[in-house]
Design an enzyme around this catalytic site. Structure first.
Site, PDB file in Angstrom:
ATOM      1  N   ASP A   1     -35.312   6.555 -25.217  1.00  0.00           N
ATOM      2  CA  ASP A   1     -34.378   5.466 -24.929  1.00  0.00           C
ATOM      3  C   ASP A   1     -33.473   5.964 -23.811  1.00  0.00           C
ATOM      4  OD1 ASP A   1     -32.332   3.643 -24.779  1.00  0.00           O
ATOM      5  OD2 ASP A   1     -31.983   3.532 -26.947  1.00  0.00           O
TER       6      ASP A   1
ATOM      7  N   SER B   1     -36.014  -2.254  -4.227  1.00  0.00           N
ATOM      8  CA  SER B   1     -36.665  -3.472  -3.754  1.00  0.00           C
ATOM      9  C   SER B   1     -35.875  -4.067  -2.601  1.00  0.00           C
ATOM     10  CB  SER B   1     -36.783  -4.495  -4.885  1.00  0.00           C
ATOM     11  OG  SER B   1     -35.607  -5.271  -5.005  1.00  0.00           O
TER      12      SER B   1
ATOM     13  N   LYS C   1     -29.994  -2.268  -7.058  1.00  0.00           N
ATOM     14  CA  LYS C   1     -30.981  -1.778  -6.094  1.00  0.00           C
ATOM     15  C   LYS C   1     -30.304  -1.173  -4.861  1.00  0.00           C
ATOM     16  CE  LYS C   1     -34.516  -2.822  -8.590  1.00  0.00           C
ATOM     17  NZ  LYS C   1     -35.237  -1.731  -9.294  1.00  0.00           N
TER      18      LYS C   1
ATOM     19  N   TYR D   1     -28.676  -7.548 -10.090  1.00  0.00           N
ATOM     20  CA  TYR D   1     -29.940  -6.952  -9.657  1.00  0.00           C
ATOM     21  C   TYR D   1     -29.781  -6.357  -8.263  1.00  0.00           C
ATOM     22  CZ  TYR D   1     -34.896  -6.458  -8.493  1.00  0.00           C
ATOM     23  OH  TYR D   1     -36.116  -5.956  -8.097  1.00  0.00           O
TER      24      TYR D   1
ATOM     25  N   THR E   1     -48.426  -7.599 -11.304  1.00  0.00           N
ATOM     26  CA  THR E   1     -48.465  -7.115 -12.680  1.00  0.00           C
ATOM     27  C   THR E   1     -49.347  -8.035 -13.518  1.00  0.00           C
ATOM     28  OG1 THR E   1     -46.527  -8.416 -13.310  1.00  0.00           O
ATOM     29  CG2 THR E   1     -46.134  -6.171 -12.476  1.00  0.00           C
TER      30      THR E   1
END
Length: 275
Positions: A48, A133, A149, A145, A180
């Site tokens: 974890d 990304s 990044k 997000y 994916t």
């Protein structure tokens, strides 16, 4: 002597494909996941990544079993609750989205990098790679997000300053659209305006990373943000079906984020810096 790699978050998706490609290329490959699963041939360890002690145990296990670590791929990531964080504006989302997108998507990468750097600097060689990304160049998915990044790119740049002279390299990779299993299962031809036919296979990313780690000019990229599709073109690496994936650099506004440009940017200069 076998090369040793660790891919965090390697039970599925991008991490699973990267680990599979590394195994195929002869790496002794460890992967972490919450349930201790990974691709065939990899050594899967339960972890974890919000538990610093559990992360330390992973690196202790690698050190005691393999005696070295040549490559860290920081890929551990967690989605916000309900995944609604990728559709609603930030002020309509709970603030604890921070705990996944920053707490895992950024902090976990830093913690793993600390442990990897201790092993690598002692050995005098190694590569720390952040899976980033184009969301650090333009808006993608959500505010948090993009923040995570961009921070990964800056982290690699600043780590490179402190790693100078140690033989260890830190980079950040901008991945394009990834084919994916989940995305392919949707039965769509494009996503967010990008063609799935020209997207990247997870294994493609792994082959690029493996080749980059063995590049004799690797140190020249220390601290840089690089584009996997453009590296694939440079190294002659293609997708599983033989197609070269497209770089998304143009649609997201051009040149690299790190290192900052020191002279007026041109298309040729941007290509030189990021490939």
């Amino acid at each position: 002597m076998s090369r040793v790699a660790l891919v965090t978050g390697g039970s599925r998706g991008v991490g699973h494909g990267i680990a599979r490609a590394l195994v195929d290329d002869g790496w002794t490959t460890y992967v972490t996941s919450r349930h201790g699963t990974g691709p065939d041939g990899a050594i899967a360890l339960p972890c974890d990544h919000t538990d610093d002690a559990a992360v330390a145990e992973v690196f202790d296990r690698i050190a005691s079993t393999s005696g070295q670590l040549d490559l860290l791929v920081n890929n551990a990531w967690a989605a916000p609750k309900g995944f609604g964080g990728f559709s609603d504006p930030f002020w309509k989302r709970p603030v604890d989205d921070w705990d996944t997108l920053i707490g895992v998507g950024l902090r976990a990468h830093y913690v793993s990098s600390v442990h990897a750097a201790r092993l690598m600097t002692e050995a005098g060689q190694g590569l720390i790679t952040n899976i980033s990304s184009f969301g650090s160049r333009g808006h993608l998915h959500s505010v948090l997000y993009g923040m995570s990044k961009t921070a990964l790119d800056k982290m690699a740049a600043d780590m490179a300053v402190e790693l100078k002279g140690t033989g260890v390299t830190a980079i950040s990779l901008w991945l394009g659209l990834i084919r994916t299993e989940l995305l392919l299962s949707l039965g769509i031809d494009e996503f967010a305006g990008f063609s799935l036919q020209r997207a990247e296979d997870p294994e493609f990313v792994g082959r690029v990373i493996s080749r980059l780690a063995q590049d004799p000019d690797l140190a020249a990229h220390n601290g840089h943000t690089l584009v996997t599709a453009e590296l694939g073109g440079r190294y002659g690496i293609v997708n599983n079906d033989g197609t070269p994936p497209d770089s998304h650099r143009g649609p997201f506004g051009g040149g690299p984020l790190f290192p900052p440009a020191t002279e007026p940017d041109t298309g040729d200069r941007a290509r030189e810096d990021i490939s």
